[in-house]
Scaffold this active site. Structure first.
Site, mmCIF file in Angstrom:
data_model
loop_
_atom_site.group_PDB
_atom_site.id
_atom_site.type_symbol
_atom_site.label_atom_id
_atom_site.label_comp_id
_atom_site.label_asym_id
_atom_site.label_seq_id
_atom_site.Cartn_x
_atom_site.Cartn_y
_atom_site.Cartn_z
ATOM 1 N N LYS A 202 24.380 49.009 52.412
ATOM 2 C CA LYS A 202 23.437 50.065 52.026
ATOM 3 C C LYS A 202 23.651 51.345 52.828
ATOM 4 O O LYS A 202 23.455 52.438 52.313
ATOM 5 C CB LYS A 202 21.982 49.581 52.147
ATOM 6 C CG LYS A 202 21.675 48.480 51.143
ATOM 7 C CD LYS A 202 20.229 48.413 50.708
ATOM 8 C CE LYS A 202 20.121 47.474 49.498
ATOM 9 N NZ LYS A 202 18.809 47.159 49.064
ATOM 10 N N LYS B 123 20.119 45.541 40.178
ATOM 11 C CA LYS B 123 19.538 46.569 39.297
ATOM 12 C C LYS B 123 19.953 47.972 39.701
ATOM 13 O O LYS B 123 19.754 48.918 38.961
ATOM 14 C CB LYS B 123 18.016 46.436 39.217
ATOM 15 C CG LYS B 123 17.311 46.599 40.532
ATOM 16 C CD LYS B 123 15.829 46.316 40.389
ATOM 17 C CE LYS B 123 15.148 46.195 41.726
ATOM 18 N NZ LYS B 123 15.345 44.942 42.421
ATOM 19 N N LYS C 206 27.590 40.825 42.531
ATOM 20 C CA LYS C 206 26.266 40.250 42.225
ATOM 21 C C LYS C 206 25.517 41.111 41.186
ATOM 22 O O LYS C 206 25.713 42.325 41.151
ATOM 23 C CB LYS C 206 25.497 40.103 43.545
ATOM 24 C CG LYS C 206 24.147 40.782 43.656
ATOM 25 C CD LYS C 206 23.486 40.511 44.987
ATOM 26 C CE LYS C 206 22.465 41.582 45.317
ATOM 27 N NZ LYS C 206 21.113 41.428 44.898
HETATM 28 P P1 ATP Z 1 18.434 45.560 44.702
HETATM 29 O O1 ATP Z 1 19.016 45.362 43.347
HETATM 30 O O2 ATP Z 1 17.583 46.796 44.820
HETATM 31 O O3 ATP Z 1 19.408 45.353 45.822
HETATM 32 P P2 ATP Z 1 17.487 42.932 44.504
HETATM 33 O O4 ATP Z 1 17.735 42.813 43.058
HETATM 34 O O5 ATP Z 1 18.384 42.208 45.465
HETATM 35 O O6 ATP Z 1 17.361 44.435 44.917
HETATM 36 P P3 ATP Z 1 15.188 41.928 45.908
HETATM 37 O O7 ATP Z 1 13.749 42.232 45.857
HETATM 38 O O8 ATP Z 1 15.906 42.411 47.114
HETATM 39 O O9 ATP Z 1 15.969 42.470 44.667
HETATM 40 O O10 ATP Z 1 15.393 40.355 45.741
HETATM 41 C C1 ATP Z 1 14.407 39.440 45.329
HETATM 42 C C2 ATP Z 1 14.995 38.045 45.346
HETATM 43 O O11 ATP Z 1 15.994 37.918 44.316
HETATM 44 C C3 ATP Z 1 15.701 37.678 46.654
HETATM 45 O O12 ATP Z 1 15.384 36.343 47.004
HETATM 46 C C4 ATP Z 1 17.163 37.809 46.332
HETATM 47 O O13 ATP Z 1 17.967 36.961 47.129
HETATM 48 C C5 ATP Z 1 17.188 37.372 44.872
HETATM 49 N N1 ATP Z 1 18.337 37.929 44.148
HETATM 50 C C6 ATP Z 1 18.638 39.246 44.021
HETATM 51 N N2 ATP Z 1 19.758 39.397 43.265
HETATM 52 C C7 ATP Z 1 20.161 38.147 42.923
HETATM 53 C C8 ATP Z 1 21.264 37.638 42.144
HETATM 54 N N3 ATP Z 1 22.140 38.449 41.583
HETATM 55 N N4 ATP Z 1 21.367 36.293 41.996
HETATM 56 C C9 ATP Z 1 20.466 35.454 42.555
HETATM 57 N N5 ATP Z 1 19.418 35.870 43.301
HETATM 58 C C10 ATP Z 1 19.250 37.197 43.493
#
Ligand code: ATP
Ligand code: LTN
Length: 317
Positions: free
Chosen positions: A115, A200, A197
């Site tokens: 980040k 969003k 991964k």
């Molecule tokens: P950003 O996209 O802004 O980096 P994020 O999608 O990772 O955010 P968070 O609120 O940080 O969203 O994550 C919420 C939960 O979803 C966390 O437990 C994270 O590990 C899980 N998570 C996020 N992306 C994935 C993914 N691609 N596959 C599985 N779990 C995920």
């Protein structure tokens, strides 16, 4: 040490609509764990402000995450759901951990490196000490299990290190928690670049499926998901990341194994395979969306957060 009751804690940032990775990696497990444990689920708005936020949007994102939890099946009458900033114990304990944690530990965090990028000198201090706040979230509740996706495993290791270091220095105080990860779904990949991964923050909207996406759009996104030219369905993350990702999504949604899915699909064309996966996603999202749209208009959402805050305060304080 006295034997504490087992407890689940997890948090989700209110930074925009949740995606299929959030659902399969975390929220679906929140729902499964609530049958076995007392659970505390937190909308972590203080984590969200480690980068600039529009206050109005942040407020509506908090309610959106709350409504998504409930629409996905979290039972707010039995479990605690609340907003992080309404319980001061989180930031109070985070300060203590700012003094226990080491700069070297934080500098090694992959998420911080990603980040901050080349901008390391110019990001907020909050972004760097974010894992100390996450540790405070978890340890203030003496949580034993923390359902998170793969990307949060390193932060959970740091939480464990903080608990151990604090206990060694000041005496047994904190429970050392464990990550709880789904057998399949802990790392859902991008549909347009399945080596990365699902995220969003990606610019390409076809790379992710949002829980609130229009259902026809969901089908189109799966149809256009990147695969390979071999036209044979089997699981091989290295050589067939796209097909392997779709098999993972399908297995996680149907609560079965990848092997079972491979034997089911092995003789199908990619086109038919994609249609089946899309149907399974639509079947999972449809009831969530219906419940969500009814809930988001409900003025009692605020009261749910108020009740959660009072219950959370009693534990964390
Ligand atoms: P950003 O996209 O802004 O980096 P994020 O999608 O990772 O955010 P968070 O609120 O940080 O969203 O994550 C919420 C939960 O979803 C966390 O437990 C994270 O590990 C899980 N998570 C996020 N992306 C994935 C993914 N691609 N596959 C599985 N779990 C995920
Ligand atoms: N860092 C996590 C969100 C988060 C969290 C937590 C997860 C904040 N506090 C406590 C589990 C437990 C993320 O970015 N997904």
């Amino acid at each position: 040490m006295t034997k504490f009751q087992e407890r689940v804690f997890s948090g989700v940032q209110p930074t925009g609509t949740l995606h299929l990775g959030n659902y399969l990696g975390a929220i679906k497990n929140f729902v499964e764990l609530q049958n076995k444990y007392n659970c505390v689920y937190c909308v972590v708005d203080q984590h969200a402000i480690t980068v600039d936020q529009d206050p109005k949007e942040l407020r509506s994102n908090i309610l959106e995450v709350l409504a998504s939890f409930i629409a996905a099946g979290v039972d707010y009458k039995k479990q605690i759901i609340f907003q992080q900033s309404s319980v001061p114990a989180h930031s109070q304990l985070a300060w203590v951990f700012n003094c226990v944690s080491r700069i070297g530990w934080l500098n090694r965090m992959t998420q911080f490196k990603d980040k901050a990028g080349k901008n390391k000198e110019n990001v907020s201090v909050g972004l760097m000490v974010y894992p100390n706040l996450m540790a405070a979230d978890i340890l203030a509740y003496l949580a034993t299990h923390v359902p998170v996706g793969d990307d949060q495993k390193q932060h959970l290791e740091l939480t464990r290190d903080l608990a151990i270091r604090f206990n060694n220095t000041y005496g047994d105080t904190f429970i050392v928690p464990k990550a709880y990860q789904p057998k399949t779904g802990a790392k859902i990949k991008s549909l347009s670049d399945p080596t990365k991964k699902m995220d969003k923050s990606s610019e390409n909207q076809k790379s992710y499926i949002l829980l609130l996406d229009d259902l026809n759009q969901v089908k189109n996104k799966i149809k256009s998901a990147v695969t390979d030219s071999e036209a044979k369905i089997y699981y091989d993350v290295e050589n067939k990341p796209g097909i392997s990702n779709l098999l993972t999504i399908d297995a996680a949604l149907l609560k079965t194994t990848i092997e079972e899915r491979v034997s089911h699909y092995k003789d199908m064309s990619y086109q038919d395979f994609k249609l089946c996966v899309a149907d399974h996603i639509v079947a999972a999202l449809k009831p969530i969306q219906e419940k969500y749209h009814a809930l988001i208009k409900d003025p009692s959402l605020d009261a749910i957060l108020d009740t959660g805050r009072d219950q959370a305060k009693m534990i964390a304080h």
